[in-house]
Design an enzyme around this catalytic site. Structure first.
Site, PDB file in Angstrom:
ATOM      1  N   ALA A 147     -31.756   6.803  -5.105  1.00 25.05           N
ATOM      2  CA  ALA A 147     -31.157   5.576  -5.287  1.00 25.05           C
ATOM      3  C   ALA A 147     -29.781   5.531  -5.059  1.00 25.05           C
ATOM      4  O   ALA A 147     -29.253   6.426  -5.428  1.00 25.05           O
ATOM      5  CB  ALA A 147     -31.405   5.304  -6.872  1.00 25.05           C
ATOM      6  N   ILE A 155     -29.372  10.958  -6.278  1.00 20.54           N
ATOM      7  CA  ILE A 155     -28.300   9.840  -6.091  1.00 20.54           C
ATOM      8  C   ILE A 155     -28.017  10.033  -4.724  1.00 20.54           C
ATOM      9  O   ILE A 155     -27.633  11.065  -4.060  1.00 20.54           O
ATOM     10  CB  ILE A 155     -27.186  10.215  -7.099  1.00 20.54           C
ATOM     11  CG1 ILE A 155     -27.732  10.483  -8.642  1.00 20.54           C
ATOM     12  CG2 ILE A 155     -26.140   9.179  -6.900  1.00 20.54           C
ATOM     13  CD1 ILE A 155     -28.379   9.121  -8.992  1.00 20.54           C
ATOM     14  N   LYS A 156     -28.073   8.701  -3.919  1.00 20.00           N
ATOM     15  CA  LYS A 156     -27.748   8.635  -2.651  1.00 20.00           C
ATOM     16  C   LYS A 156     -26.161   8.520  -2.586  1.00 20.00           C
ATOM     17  O   LYS A 156     -25.689   7.421  -3.142  1.00 20.00           O
ATOM     18  CB  LYS A 156     -28.640   7.825  -1.973  1.00 20.00           C
ATOM     19  CG  LYS A 156     -29.013   7.980  -0.557  1.00 20.00           C
ATOM     20  CD  LYS A 156     -29.940   7.057  -0.118  1.00 20.00           C
ATOM     21  CE  LYS A 156     -30.289   6.910   1.249  1.00 20.00           C
ATOM     22  NZ  LYS A 156     -31.251   5.798   1.845  1.00 20.00           N
ATOM     23  N   ILE A 157     -25.621   9.459  -1.929  1.00 18.41           N
ATOM     24  CA  ILE A 157     -23.991   9.054  -1.612  1.00 18.41           C
ATOM     25  C   ILE A 157     -23.640   9.071  -0.149  1.00 18.41           C
ATOM     26  O   ILE A 157     -24.328  10.029   0.577  1.00 18.41           O
ATOM     27  CB  ILE A 157     -23.500  10.449  -2.351  1.00 18.41           C
ATOM     28  CG1 ILE A 157     -23.849  10.708  -3.705  1.00 18.41           C
ATOM     29  CG2 ILE A 157     -21.966  10.493  -2.165  1.00 18.41           C
ATOM     30  CD1 ILE A 157     -23.043   9.900  -4.656  1.00 18.41           C
TER      31      ILE A 157
END
Length: 215
Positions: free
Chosen positions: A56, A82-84
């Site tokens: 996400a 967590i997509k960064i």
């Protein structure tokens, strides 16, 4: 190589999950926007369908806000990654989140050196974009090969997710290049299932059986 699906469409995820091949899901703001639903609501439903890594993505562009959003998303479910985005602020956020035990997937990777920086910052995954590199005349698979060789040479545990997958050949090339994961649109997964000789063979078996038993 593990198979992820790249979509936020719950029905596509449900259908693909029934095939028994999914190990995870990747989403992004564009995919979430297509669904017209709250991101937390969508992610919660996805987590109820697939027991695997669910990426996400944060919307912020500054480290502190990325970290804040990342912490909130991570609370949704233990499988959340967590997509960064790959940028200076993103690397700072990855370092902070990794120190808190929150897994991260650094996206928009277009060079091996970006992948190296992301890995050293503490990223659990890096996502090189094959299709978008192909679009500008650079063979996308080359970056996957280079990253895989570099990570193996230096004992880096960060996993490679081949992203921006456009066709079955991207999947095959990724598997042969050493990518740990390919995240694939639903329509491409369906293309992978099919082969004209398989269809012809199934038809012939049925015809032969029916002919033998006068069906």
């Amino acid at each position: 190589m593990k198979i992820f699906i790249d979509t936020a469409n719950v029905e596509e995820i449900r259908k693909a999950s029934k095939l028994g091949v999914l190990a995870g899901v990747t989403t992004n703001p564009s995919l979430i926007a297509k669904e017209g639903r709250d991101i937390k609501e969508v992610i919660e439903e996805i987590c109820s369908i697939v027991d695997g890594s669910i990426s996400a993505e944060v919307m912020a562009l500054e480290c502190d806000e990325m970290v804040r959003e990342g912490r909130e998303l991570a609370k949704i479910h233990k499988n959340i990654v967590i997509k960064i985005p790959m940028c200076e602020e993103g690397l700072k956020a990855v370092k902070v989140l990794a120190s808190e035990g929150i897994r991260t997937n650094v996206t928009l990777i277009f060079s091996p050196l970006q992948a190296l920086l992301a890995a050293r910052a503490g990223a659990s995954f890096v996502s090189p974009f094959l299709g978008r590199l192909d679009d500008i005349g650079n063979p996308g698979i080359e970056i996957v090969t280079q990253i895989a060789e570099m990570f193996a040479l230096h004992g880096i545990d960060t996993e490679i997710i081949s992203a921006s997958v456009r066709n079955p050949m991207h999947v095959l090339d990724s598997a042969m290049a050493g990518s740990h994961i390919a995240t694939i649109p639903y329509n491409v997964i369906l293309q992978m299932v099919k082969h004209p000789l398989t269809d012809a063979g199934m038809k012939k078996f049925i015809e032969d059986y029916n002919k033998a038993f006068n069906k």
